[in-house]
Design a protein around this motif. Structure first.
Motif, PDB file in Angstrom:
ATOM      1  N   PHE A 268      -7.498  -0.307  -1.260  1.00 12.30           N
ATOM      2  CA  PHE A 268      -7.518   0.884  -2.103  1.00 12.30           C
ATOM      3  C   PHE A 268      -8.933   1.201  -2.572  1.00 12.30           C
ATOM      4  O   PHE A 268      -9.333   2.370  -2.642  1.00 12.30           O
ATOM      5  CB  PHE A 268      -6.598   0.685  -3.311  1.00 12.30           C
ATOM      6  CG  PHE A 268      -5.157   1.064  -3.052  1.00 12.30           C
ATOM      7  CD1 PHE A 268      -4.702   1.317  -1.773  1.00 12.30           C
ATOM      8  CD2 PHE A 268      -4.256   1.156  -4.096  1.00 12.30           C
ATOM      9  CE1 PHE A 268      -3.379   1.666  -1.532  1.00 12.30           C
ATOM     10  CE2 PHE A 268      -2.933   1.499  -3.880  1.00 12.30           C
ATOM     11  CZ  PHE A 268      -2.493   1.753  -2.588  1.00 12.30           C
TER      12      PHE A 268
ATOM     13  N   ILE B 192       0.837  -1.202   0.000  1.00 14.06           N
ATOM     14  CA  ILE B 192       0.000   0.000   0.000  1.00 14.06           C
ATOM     15  C   ILE B 192       0.873   1.254   0.000  1.00 14.06           C
ATOM     16  O   ILE B 192       0.630   2.205  -0.760  1.00 14.06           O
ATOM     17  CB  ILE B 192      -0.944  -0.008   1.225  1.00 14.06           C
ATOM     18  CG1 ILE B 192      -2.069  -1.035   1.010  1.00 14.06           C
ATOM     19  CG2 ILE B 192      -1.526   1.369   1.493  1.00 14.06           C
ATOM     20  CD1 ILE B 192      -2.931  -1.274   2.235  1.00 14.06           C
TER      21      ILE B 192
ATOM     22  N   ALA C  57      -4.503  -5.649  -0.919  1.00  9.65           N
ATOM     23  CA  ALA C  57      -4.155  -4.243  -1.106  1.00  9.65           C
ATOM     24  C   ALA C  57      -5.144  -3.564  -2.055  1.00  9.65           C
ATOM     25  O   ALA C  57      -5.543  -2.406  -1.845  1.00  9.65           O
ATOM     26  CB  ALA C  57      -2.728  -4.112  -1.632  1.00  9.65           C
TER      27      ALA C  57
END
Length: 339
Positions: free
Chosen positions: A90, A36, A86
Motif C-alpha cells: 500500500f 489488499i 500488505a
C-alpha cells in the motif's frame, strides 16, 4: 540523425530468477493479495476503483514478497509479515499515485495512469487513503519496532521525493546528491520491507542490519537499472513511455555521468532540454547518442551490478537455505533486466 540504441532484454532468465521467491512465499502472498483486496474496500466507490486500477495492473509485488521472504529467512512463523507485506504494498502504491501527479505521467505499468482517468485530486486522495490503511495494519501487528521502521520509511520516502524535485532540471546535480535521492525515494522502502521480517522474528541486531543492507543495496540497484532502461529499454520493460525521464527533465545517473564527461556544447544541449524544457524533434535521439558516446548507460549498469553484489554479500551472515537462495536470485532478477 537518429541514434539507434537498445538493450537486449533477457526475458526468460529474468522470469526464471523470480521463481524461487514466488514459490517460497506463494501461500502467504495469496493471503496478502486477499488482504489488499479487502482493505481497498470503501463505501466511497471511487476509492476501490482508483486503487484497484493500479493494484491489479500487473505489478510483480516484489516489495511485499521481500517482507515475506526475509521473514522466512529469519524463521518467523506468525501472521505479522502478511499484514506488514500488505502495508508495504500500500505504501508503494500510494507513492506511485502521488508520483504520477507530480510528474504529469500519462502511463503506469503499461496502462493509463490513474490521474488520466480520475484526475489529479482523486489520485492524491486515494494515495492518502492507502497510506492510512497501511498504518492501520501496522498498528494491528502490534510491534513497535516494525511500526517505527515503516513509519520512518514513509518520512524518508517523502523527503527523497522532495529532494528529487529540488534536483530536477538541474544539470549541476552530482553523483553523490543523486544517489542520496534514490536512497530515499526508492531504496528506503526496499530496506524497510526487508528489515521488518527479522524484527518480528526477534533476530539479532546484526541479522536485522544485514537484511536492511540487503534491501537498501537491492533498491539502489533496482533504480539504477530503471534509469538505464529509460534510455534503452522498451515500453513493455518500463510500463511507461521510453524517454519519459528526459521529457520530464529528470536528472538521473546516466545524465549526471554524461554531463560530467561532456564538453560545454553538450552541456548547453542538456541545459536547453532539461533545465529549460526546450525539447524538439530528434533531441531524445541526440541525448541517447551522447549517453552512448560517454558510456553513461554502461557505467550506470555497472554501478547497479556493484550494488547488487553488495546486497548479496549482506546475506552472508545467514546460513544457506531456500529463502536465502531465493533472495539472492532476486538480485539477479533486478540486474538482469538489462545486459
Amino acid at each position: 540523425m537518429s541514434v539507434a540504441y537498445s538493450f537486449a532484454t533477457a526475458a526468460t532468465p529474468t522470469e526464471a530468477s523470480l521463481e524461487g521467491i514466488v514459490g517460497l512465499v506463494r501461500a502467504d502472498m495469496d493471503r496478502v493479495n486477499a488482504l489488499i483486496l479487502s482493505r481497498t474496500g470503501s463505501e466511497v466507490t471511487m476509492i476501490p476503483e482508483v486503487a484497484q486500477h493500479l493494484i491489479s495492473s500487473g505489478g510483480k509485488r516484489l516489495r511485499p514478497m521481500l517482507t515475506l521472504a526475509t521473514g522466512a529467512l529469519s524463521g518467523y512463523e506468525g501472521d505479522g509479515t502478511v499484514k506488514l507485506a500488505a502495508s508495504v504494498e500500500f505504501m508503494h502504491t500510494a507513492t506511485l499515485l502521488h508520483d504520477d501527479v507530480v510528474d504529469d505521467s500519462e502511463m503506469r505499468r503499461g496502462k493509463l495512469a490513474a490521474r488520466m482517468l480520475w484526475g489529479n485530486e482523486a489520485s492524491v486522495l486515494v494515495g492518502d487513503f492507502l497510506l492510512g490503511q497501511a498504518f492501520r495494519m501496522m498498528i494491528e501487528v502490534g510491534n513497535m519496532r516494525a511500526l517505527d521502521i515503516l513509519s520512518t520509511a514513509a518520512v524518508v520516502i517523502a523527503e527523497g521525493e522532495v529532494a528529487q524535485l529540488a534536483a530536477a532540471k538541474n544539470i549541476g546535480t552530482d553523483e553523490e546528491a543523486y544517489l542520496a535521492v534514490i536512497r530515499g525515494k526508492t531504496a528506503e522502502l526496499f530496506a524497510a520491507a526487508c528489515e521488518v521480517g527479522p524484527v518480528l522474528a526477534g533476530r539479532t541486531k546484526e541479522e536485522q542490519a544485514a537484511c536492511r543492507a540487503y534491501g537498501m543495496n537491492l533498491g539502489i540497484a533496482f533504480q539504477l537499472v530503471d534509469d538505464a532502461l529509460d534510455y534503452g529499454g522498451s515500453q513493455a520493460d518500463l510500463g511507461k513511455n521510453v524517454g519519459d525521464d528526459f521529457r520530464e527533465g529528470k536528472i538521473t545517473l546516466p545524465i549526471v555521468l554524461a554531463v560530467r564527461q561532456g564538453d560545454e556544447t553538450e552541456r548547453d544541449f542538456w541545459r536547453r532540454c532539461l533545465e529549460r524544457g526546450e525539447i524538439g524533434e530528434g533531441d531524445l535521439e541526440q541525448a541517447m547518442g551522447l549517453l552512448v558516446r560517454h558510456g553513461a548507460i554502461a557505467q550506470t549498469v555497472e554501478r547497479a551490478r556493484a550494488y547488487g553484489a553488495a546486497a548479496k554479500q549482506a546475506l552472508d551472515v545467514f546460513p544457506a537455505s531456500p529463502a536465502r537462495e531465493a533472495l539472492l536470485d532476486v538480485v539477479d532478477f533486478c540486474v538482469a533486466r538489462v545486459r
